[in-house]
Design an enzyme around this catalytic site. Structure first.
Site, PDB file in Angstrom:
ATOM      1  N   PHE A 167       0.871  -1.186   0.000  1.00 16.81           N
ATOM      2  CA  PHE A 167       0.000   0.000   0.000  1.00 16.81           C
ATOM      3  C   PHE A 167       0.903   1.230   0.000  1.00 16.81           C
ATOM      4  CE2 PHE A 167      -2.659   3.095   2.375  1.00 16.81           C
ATOM      5  CZ  PHE A 167      -3.858   2.972   1.701  1.00 16.81           C
TER       6      PHE A 167
ATOM      7  N   LEU B 158       1.144   4.951   0.140  1.00 16.89           N
ATOM      8  CA  LEU B 158       0.597   6.271   0.433  1.00 16.89           C
ATOM      9  C   LEU B 158       1.715   7.232   0.848  1.00 16.89           C
ATOM     10  CD1 LEU B 158      -1.826   8.229   1.099  1.00 16.89           C
ATOM     11  CD2 LEU B 158      -1.858   7.220   3.372  1.00 16.89           C
TER      12      LEU B 158
ATOM     13  N   GLU C 205       5.028   9.395   1.532  1.00 12.97           N
ATOM     14  CA  GLU C 205       6.061   9.965   0.661  1.00 12.97           C
ATOM     15  C   GLU C 205       7.099  10.657   1.530  1.00 12.97           C
ATOM     16  OE1 GLU C 205       4.319  12.526  -2.253  1.00 12.97           O
ATOM     17  OE2 GLU C 205       3.082  10.917  -3.091  1.00 12.97           O
TER      18      GLU C 205
ATOM     19  N   SER D 180       2.185  11.850   7.808  1.00 17.49           N
ATOM     20  CA  SER D 180       0.912  12.101   8.512  1.00 17.49           C
ATOM     21  C   SER D 180       0.018  13.030   7.692  1.00 17.49           C
ATOM     22  CB  SER D 180       1.183  12.742   9.878  1.00 17.49           C
ATOM     23  OG  SER D 180       1.810  11.816  10.724  1.00 17.49           O
TER      24      SER D 180
ATOM     25  N   ILE E  37       7.730   1.671   2.443  1.00 25.09           N
ATOM     26  CA  ILE E  37       6.696   0.772   1.946  1.00 25.09           C
ATOM     27  C   ILE E  37       6.942  -0.662   2.428  1.00 25.09           C
ATOM     28  CG2 ILE E  37       5.529  -0.117  -0.117  1.00 25.09           C
ATOM     29  CD1 ILE E  37       5.184   2.994   0.564  1.00 25.09           C
TER      30      ILE E  37
ATOM     31  N   GLY F  23      -6.990  -1.076   8.463  1.00 24.64           N
ATOM     32  CA  GLY F  23      -5.588  -1.416   8.702  1.00 24.64           C
ATOM     33  C   GLY F  23      -5.208  -1.187  10.156  1.00 24.64           C
TER      34      GLY F  23
ATOM     35  N   GLU G 222       0.810   3.279   9.824  1.00 23.16           N
ATOM     36  CA  GLU G 222      -0.649   3.298   9.605  1.00 23.16           C
ATOM     37  C   GLU G 222      -1.330   4.364  10.494  1.00 23.16           C
ATOM     38  OE1 GLU G 222      -2.658  -0.257   8.633  1.00 23.16           O
ATOM     39  OE2 GLU G 222      -0.812  -1.258   7.969  1.00 23.16           O
TER      40      GLU G 222
HETATM   41  N1  CAA Z   1     -13.421   7.912   5.843  1.00 22.86           N
HETATM   42  C1  CAA Z   1     -13.941   8.605   4.805  1.00 22.86           C
HETATM   43  N2  CAA Z   1     -13.566   9.850   4.470  1.00 22.86           N
HETATM   44  C2  CAA Z   1     -12.607  10.419   5.210  1.00 22.86           C
HETATM   45  C3  CAA Z   1     -12.008   9.762   6.307  1.00 22.86           C
HETATM   46  C4  CAA Z   1     -12.458   8.460   6.616  1.00 22.86           C
HETATM   47  N3  CAA Z   1     -11.949   7.753   7.639  1.00 22.86           N
HETATM   48  N4  CAA Z   1     -11.087  10.594   6.848  1.00 22.86           N
HETATM   49  C5  CAA Z   1     -11.103  11.727   6.115  1.00 22.86           C
HETATM   50  N5  CAA Z   1     -12.019  11.619   5.124  1.00 22.86           N
HETATM   51  C6  CAA Z   1     -12.389  12.604   4.129  1.00 22.86           C
HETATM   52  C7  CAA Z   1     -12.930  13.866   4.819  1.00 22.86           C
HETATM   53  O1  CAA Z   1     -14.304  13.740   5.110  1.00 22.86           O
HETATM   54  C8  CAA Z   1     -12.657  14.933   3.778  1.00 22.86           C
HETATM   55  O2  CAA Z   1     -13.609  14.826   2.758  1.00 22.86           O
HETATM   56  P1  CAA Z   1     -14.531  16.124   2.345  1.00 22.86           P
HETATM   57  O3  CAA Z   1     -13.559  17.156   1.857  1.00 22.86           O
HETATM   58  O4  CAA Z   1     -15.418  15.583   1.273  1.00 22.86           O
HETATM   59  O5  CAA Z   1     -15.242  16.554   3.584  1.00 22.86           O
HETATM   60  C9  CAA Z   1     -11.348  14.462   3.140  1.00 22.86           C
HETATM   61  O6  CAA Z   1     -11.254  13.047   3.402  1.00 22.86           O
HETATM   62  C10 CAA Z   1     -10.137  15.149   3.733  1.00 22.86           C
HETATM   63  O7  CAA Z   1     -10.113  14.847   5.111  1.00 22.86           O
HETATM   64  P2  CAA Z   1      -9.490  15.802   6.208  1.00 22.86           P
HETATM   65  O8  CAA Z   1      -9.847  17.223   5.930  1.00 22.86           O
HETATM   66  O9  CAA Z   1      -9.866  15.249   7.546  1.00 22.86           O
HETATM   67  O10 CAA Z   1      -7.929  15.617   5.926  1.00 22.86           O
HETATM   68  P3  CAA Z   1      -6.696  16.105   6.742  1.00 22.86           P
HETATM   69  O11 CAA Z   1      -5.717  16.673   5.788  1.00 22.86           O
HETATM   70  O12 CAA Z   1      -7.131  16.950   7.909  1.00 22.86           O
HETATM   71  O13 CAA Z   1      -6.052  14.717   7.274  1.00 22.86           O
HETATM   72  C11 CAA Z   1      -5.698  12.836   8.737  1.00 22.86           C
HETATM   73  C12 CAA Z   1      -6.676  13.882   8.174  1.00 22.86           C
HETATM   74  C13 CAA Z   1      -6.547  12.012   9.690  1.00 22.86           C
HETATM   75  C14 CAA Z   1      -4.550  13.476   9.511  1.00 22.86           C
HETATM   76  C15 CAA Z   1      -5.171  11.958   7.560  1.00 22.86           C
HETATM   77  O14 CAA Z   1      -4.344  12.690   6.708  1.00 22.86           O
HETATM   78  C16 CAA Z   1      -4.408  10.755   8.060  1.00 22.86           C
HETATM   79  O15 CAA Z   1      -4.999   9.749   8.449  1.00 22.86           O
HETATM   80  N6  CAA Z   1      -3.056  10.804   8.036  1.00 22.86           N
HETATM   81  C17 CAA Z   1      -2.232   9.656   8.376  1.00 22.86           C
HETATM   82  C18 CAA Z   1      -1.920   8.831   7.172  1.00 22.86           C
HETATM   83  C19 CAA Z   1      -1.441   7.454   7.531  1.00 22.86           C
HETATM   84  O16 CAA Z   1      -2.044   6.743   8.325  1.00 22.86           O
HETATM   85  N7  CAA Z   1      -0.340   7.043   6.914  1.00 22.86           N
HETATM   86  C20 CAA Z   1       0.140   5.735   7.098  1.00 22.86           C
HETATM   87  C21 CAA Z   1       0.819   5.273   5.870  1.00 22.86           C
HETATM   88  S1  CAA Z   1       0.385   3.708   5.318  1.00 22.86           S
HETATM   89  C22 CAA Z   1       1.399   2.634   6.128  1.00 22.86           C
HETATM   90  O17 CAA Z   1       1.986   2.910   7.141  1.00 22.86           O
HETATM   91  C23 CAA Z   1       1.388   1.338   5.457  1.00 22.86           C
HETATM   92  C24 CAA Z   1       2.470   0.403   5.731  1.00 22.86           C
HETATM   93  O18 CAA Z   1       3.220   0.043   4.827  1.00 22.86           O
HETATM   94  C25 CAA Z   1       2.552  -0.271   7.065  1.00 22.86           C
END
Ligand code: CAA
Length: 384
Positions: free
Chosen positions: A128, A130, A132, A137, A162, A247, A368
């Site tokens: 997955f 995402l 960069e 965050s 990744i 996740g 995550e």
């Molecule tokens: N379900 C559906 N929609 C969602 C949502 C959810 N859980 N969370 C946000 N959205 C939607 C919002 O409703 C909004 O939509 P609208 O504009 O239509 O209202 C849009 O997405 C943007 O959301 P936010 O304004 O809340 O976005 P934000 O910039 O404030 O960010 C955040 C919110 C929670 C901080 C988010 O960016 C986040 O979760 N960041 C962390 C990312 C992460 O977990 N990265 C891990 C990498 S993957 C990994 O680690 C994999 C691996 O290999 C182990």
């Protein structure tokens, strides 16, 4: 309210426990030291149906529920968190994302193999993409671009940290298609590692989960067919958020398992080790540590199971998943650190396993979604 597991849950828990003891424990210290990907273990997990546990049998999965997934993740993480992170990413982020939001053609072409964890007898798993270099965050700040060229997108950019980076054959890639639209200008794509322009860059030399392969992935003018976009145009950010919500149950269960593993080793050690004329378990200083460990682990377990239950009932589990993740990962870090303390000098050497668990626990507070991101999700949910 029923706190009993059914027969199937107990069977899966036992199968996972046996697998961890028989297949993961041998060589776990060496794999950690050498940063060796546990390919043999993952292939055996695939044979058990644990690489696509919750996917419908129609698409090659085992059709189990999320409670079973939590139980299996806990048991495997008790012994080897490098194996369990590979399992978690394939199950929660890749297979679930495709089953929930992929179209029929995408499911037939990709999910049926990913859920089995094998294709033509060879390892076949996903990753997955995402994060960069400058968007961890702050996930909406994607710099990777996918330019619409008519019947294909041209993908350019770099993804970092990744999991399964080099061992995966299929990547789910989140990229910006229209910067002006912010989070609504982001899309998710299915990209094959073998396509021209895809490069697996250097492997990270990590503190913990050293057996799992973590890489940067570079995209240079990669042609992605339009048919490989997941969902409607602009759905990519929501896809990422919804997929990560599940996740987080997987990583919470991994943290729970690391904590349980460190606790069980501590109880065993406290019963064997003598100091000041009696087993150290007879000293209140140790008894209180064990009592606090057991209590935090039980609380983490209940949160994981609640989130899993809600997911199985198809109610919104974003809040419970984030609560489980932040609590279980902080419990894991605390319990593993205390486990090293209970073991004294032996805890600081590799043979006793708890030092590895302490190193492995740390990443559960970061990937995550960091603990801070979980608190953003939780506070937004309770204050809205
Ligand atoms: N379900 C559906 N929609 C969602 C949502 C959810 N859980 N969370 C946000 N959205 C939607 C919002 O409703 C909004 O939509 P609208 O504009 O239509 O209202 C849009 O997405 C943007 O959301 P936010 O304004 O809340 O976005 P934000 O910039 O404030 O960010 C955040 C919110 C929670 C901080 C988010 O960016 C986040 O979760 N960041 C962390 C990312 C992460 O977990 N990265 C891990 C990498 S993957 C990994 O680690 C994999 C691996 O290999 C182990």
């Amino acid at each position: 309210m029923d706190f009993q597991f059914n027969e199937e849950h107990l069977m899966i828990q036992k199968a996972a426990r046996d697998f961890a003891q028989n297949e993961c424990l041998p060589g776990v210290i060496e794999r950690d030291e050498k940063q060796q990907f546990p390919k043999e273990q993952i292939l055996k997990l695939a044979d058990l149906g644990f690489m696509g546990m919750m996917v419908s049998p129609d698409y090659g999965g085992a059709g189990m529920d999320t409670i079973s997934y939590v139980l299996a993740m806990e048991e495997i993480s008790k012994v080897d968190a490098s194996v369990s992170v590979c399992m978690s990413v394939n199950n929660s982020l890749v297979c679930w994302g495709l089953e929930a939001y992929g179209n029929e053609e995408q499911k037939q072409q990709y999910l049926t193999h990913l859920a089995r964890g094998k294709k033509d007898g060879e390892l076949h798993i996903g990753a997955f993409l995402l994060s960069e270099p400058e968007a961890g965050s702050d996930a909406t700040s994607q710099r990777t671009t996918a330019e619409d060229k008519g019947d294909y997108y041209l993908l350019n950019g770099t993804k970092n940290w990744i999991t399964n980076g080099s061992s995966a054959s299929v990547y789910l890639v989140i990229a910006q298609t229209d910067v002006a639209k912010g989070s609504h200008g982001i899309n998710a794509f299915i990209v094959e590692k073998s396509w021209p322009g895809v490069t697996v860059a250097g492997k990270e030399n990590k503190m913990g989960i050293r057996g799992s392969d973590t890489h940067s992935i570079l995209f240079n003018d990669v042609k992605v067919p339009k048919s490989n976009r997941i969902g409607e145009d602009g759905f990519g950010f929501k896809f990422a958020m919804k997929t990560l919500a599940g996740g987080r149950i997987g990583i919470a269960s991994q943290a729970l398992g690391i904590a349980s593993g460190a606790y069980e080793l501590s109880v065993k050690y406290a019963k064997e080790r003598k100091a000041f004329g009696k087993e150290i378990m007879q000293h209140q200083a140790i008894q209180f540590k064990l009592a606090d460990m057991a209590t935090r682990i039980e609380a983490a377990r209940l949160l994981c199971l609640k989130a899993a239950y809600e997911k199985d009932q198809h109610v919104d589990y974003t809040l419970s998943g984030s609560m489980a993740k932040v609590f279980a990962s902080e419990a894991a870090m605390w319990v593993a650190t205390e486990a090293v303390q209970v073991h004294g000098g032996y805890g600081f050497v590799k043979e006793y396993h708890v030092e590895r668990m302490m190193r492995d626990a740390k990443i559960t507070q970061i990937y995550e979604g960091t603990s801070e991101v979980q608190r953003i999700v939780i506070s937004r949910s309770i204050l809205k």
